[in-house]
Design a protein around this motif. Sequence first.
Motif, mmCIF file in Angstrom:
data_model
loop_
_atom_site.group_PDB
_atom_site.id
_atom_site.type_symbol
_atom_site.label_atom_id
_atom_site.label_comp_id
_atom_site.label_asym_id
_atom_site.label_seq_id
_atom_site.Cartn_x
_atom_site.Cartn_y
_atom_site.Cartn_z
ATOM 1 N N VAL A 75 39.144 21.161 48.351
ATOM 2 C CA VAL A 75 38.709 22.267 49.078
ATOM 3 C C VAL A 75 38.550 23.472 48.410
ATOM 4 O O VAL A 75 37.387 24.094 48.643
ATOM 5 N N LEU A 76 39.495 23.655 47.497
ATOM 6 C CA LEU A 76 39.262 24.767 46.845
ATOM 7 C C LEU A 76 37.923 24.772 45.774
ATOM 8 O O LEU A 76 37.301 25.793 45.440
ATOM 9 N N ARG A 77 37.790 23.695 45.413
ATOM 10 C CA ARG A 77 36.438 23.474 44.587
ATOM 11 C C ARG A 77 35.395 23.773 45.440
ATOM 12 O O ARG A 77 34.102 24.433 44.992
ATOM 13 N N LEU A 78 35.188 23.168 46.214
ATOM 14 C CA LEU A 78 34.223 23.305 47.380
ATOM 15 C C LEU A 78 33.960 24.777 47.791
ATOM 16 O O LEU A 78 32.992 25.465 47.662
ATOM 17 N N HIS A 79 35.098 25.560 48.123
ATOM 18 C CA HIS A 79 35.093 26.928 48.220
ATOM 19 C C HIS A 79 34.427 27.779 47.225
ATOM 20 O O HIS A 79 33.394 28.540 47.342
ATOM 21 N N GLU A 80 34.653 27.419 45.853
ATOM 22 C CA GLU A 80 34.261 28.286 45.032
ATOM 23 C C GLU A 80 32.898 27.950 44.693
ATOM 24 O O GLU A 80 31.875 28.732 44.523
ATOM 25 N N GLN A 81 32.288 26.750 45.039
ATOM 26 C CA GLN A 81 30.847 26.447 44.983
ATOM 27 C C GLN A 81 30.088 27.030 45.924
ATOM 28 O O GLN A 81 29.144 27.524 45.584
ATOM 29 N N LEU A 82 30.398 27.200 46.977
ATOM 30 C CA LEU A 82 29.896 27.797 48.265
ATOM 31 C C LEU A 82 29.836 29.564 47.823
ATOM 32 O O LEU A 82 28.654 30.015 48.120
ATOM 33 N N TYR A 83 30.905 29.841 47.227
ATOM 34 C CA TYR A 83 30.948 31.386 46.947
ATOM 35 C C TYR A 83 29.873 31.588 45.915
ATOM 36 O O TYR A 83 28.879 32.555 46.045
ATOM 37 N N ARG A 108 26.956 29.664 45.017
ATOM 38 C CA ARG A 108 25.856 29.229 45.659
ATOM 39 C C ARG A 108 25.102 30.266 46.748
ATOM 40 O O ARG A 108 24.035 30.324 46.760
ATOM 41 N N THR A 109 25.957 30.796 47.522
ATOM 42 C CA THR A 109 25.640 32.045 48.468
ATOM 43 C C THR A 109 25.602 33.170 47.774
ATOM 44 O O THR A 109 25.429 34.265 48.505
ATOM 45 N N ASP A 110 25.943 33.452 46.400
ATOM 46 C CA ASP A 110 25.966 34.814 45.712
ATOM 47 C C ASP A 110 27.046 35.600 46.583
ATOM 48 O O ASP A 110 26.812 36.806 46.789
ATOM 49 N N GLY A 111 28.103 35.144 47.225
ATOM 50 C CA GLY A 111 29.027 35.973 47.661
ATOM 51 C C GLY A 111 29.120 36.181 49.093
ATOM 52 O O GLY A 111 29.758 36.745 49.983
ATOM 53 N N ARG A 112 27.623 35.710 49.759
ATOM 54 C CA ARG A 112 27.590 35.907 51.154
ATOM 55 C C ARG A 112 28.647 35.035 51.912
ATOM 56 O O ARG A 112 28.889 35.471 53.029
ATOM 57 N N VAL A 113 28.933 33.859 51.607
ATOM 58 C CA VAL A 113 30.029 32.907 52.023
ATOM 59 C C VAL A 113 31.103 32.923 50.929
ATOM 60 O O VAL A 113 30.830 32.563 49.950
ATOM 61 N N GLY A 114 32.465 32.943 51.312
ATOM 62 C CA GLY A 114 33.472 32.928 50.451
ATOM 63 C C GLY A 114 34.691 33.916 50.200
ATOM 64 O O GLY A 114 35.743 33.545 50.038
ATOM 65 N N HIS A 115 34.075 35.201 50.324
ATOM 66 C CA HIS A 115 35.050 36.065 50.093
ATOM 67 C C HIS A 115 36.441 36.031 51.053
ATOM 68 O O HIS A 115 37.598 36.189 50.521
ATOM 69 N N ARG A 116 36.564 35.566 52.290
ATOM 70 C CA ARG A 116 37.450 35.771 53.167
ATOM 71 C C ARG A 116 37.528 34.115 53.956
ATOM 72 O O ARG A 116 38.190 34.025 54.884
ATOM 73 N N MET A 117 37.121 33.159 53.200
ATOM 74 C CA MET A 117 36.895 31.862 53.960
ATOM 75 C C MET A 117 38.125 31.165 54.057
ATOM 76 O O MET A 117 38.179 30.368 54.900
ATOM 77 N N ILE A 118 39.024 31.153 53.215
ATOM 78 C CA ILE A 118 40.325 30.408 52.978
ATOM 79 C C ILE A 118 41.457 31.308 53.628
ATOM 80 O O ILE A 118 42.634 30.930 53.378
ATOM 81 N N GLY A 119 41.240 32.523 54.283
ATOM 82 C CA GLY A 119 42.225 33.274 54.918
ATOM 83 C C GLY A 119 42.860 34.359 54.115
ATOM 84 O O GLY A 119 43.628 35.065 54.733
ATOM 85 N N VAL A 120 42.466 34.324 52.848
ATOM 86 C CA VAL A 120 42.835 35.398 52.252
ATOM 87 C C VAL A 120 41.712 35.798 51.277
ATOM 88 O O VAL A 120 40.866 35.155 50.848
ATOM 89 N N PRO A 121 41.898 37.140 50.879
ATOM 90 C CA PRO A 121 40.665 37.550 49.857
ATOM 91 C C PRO A 121 40.586 36.827 48.661
ATOM 92 O O PRO A 121 41.714 36.696 47.873
ATOM 93 N N THR A 122 39.327 36.368 48.383
ATOM 94 C CA THR A 122 39.168 35.670 47.217
ATOM 95 C C THR A 122 38.064 36.399 46.071
ATOM 96 O O THR A 122 36.891 36.921 46.824
ATOM 97 N N LEU A 123 37.992 36.336 45.075
ATOM 98 C CA LEU A 123 37.065 36.769 44.204
ATOM 99 C C LEU A 123 36.556 35.719 42.956
ATOM 100 O O LEU A 123 37.375 34.643 42.993
ATOM 101 N N LEU A 124 35.594 35.793 42.373
ATOM 102 C CA LEU A 124 35.299 35.035 41.086
ATOM 103 C C LEU A 124 35.557 35.886 40.086
ATOM 104 O O LEU A 124 35.046 36.959 39.971
ATOM 105 N N LEU A 125 36.201 35.243 39.157
ATOM 106 C CA LEU A 125 36.682 35.515 37.884
ATOM 107 C C LEU A 125 35.398 35.059 36.706
ATOM 108 O O LEU A 125 35.792 33.811 36.817
#
Length: 141
Positions: free
Chosen positions: A7-15, A17-34
């Motif tokens: 699930v986390l890998r899929l979340h990262e891939q969506l983040y 591939r969508t250039d951040g349009r999807v993913g920032h708050r998808m799993i209930g807590v704020p997420t960034l790409l490092l």
Amino acid sequence: MSLSSQVLRLHEQLYKRTDGRVGHRMIGVPTLLLGTTGRRSGAARTNGLVYTRDGEDYLVVASNGGADRHPAWLHNLRANPDVEIQVGRERRKGSANVLEPSDPGYERVWKIVNENNKRRYSAYQKQTSRPIPVVVVTPTA
């Protein structure tokens, strides 16, 4: 690979591939790409991580889900603290500073990140004997 890892890998891939349009708050807590540089390969590496803010700084935790080994991205930024973060669609350069439990200020930032992530980091720390560092990313541009 566990279901949560998938699930986390899929979340990262969506983040990504969508250039951040999807993913920032998808799993209930704020997420960034490092973005880090591989310490041996020199290749660009990207990891999706839960974060919280401390003033202008971004805080991420090298918990690795409570595993006995540090995550690879931690070794990369120790070798080269110049990083890039992406929060939503915004990208910024930054400098990473690793705080260990023995460092001044660690307890304060640990409390901030742990409360932000519903006390999961305390649970992860109980799973492993290795100290879990908190990484402070200070934007440089």
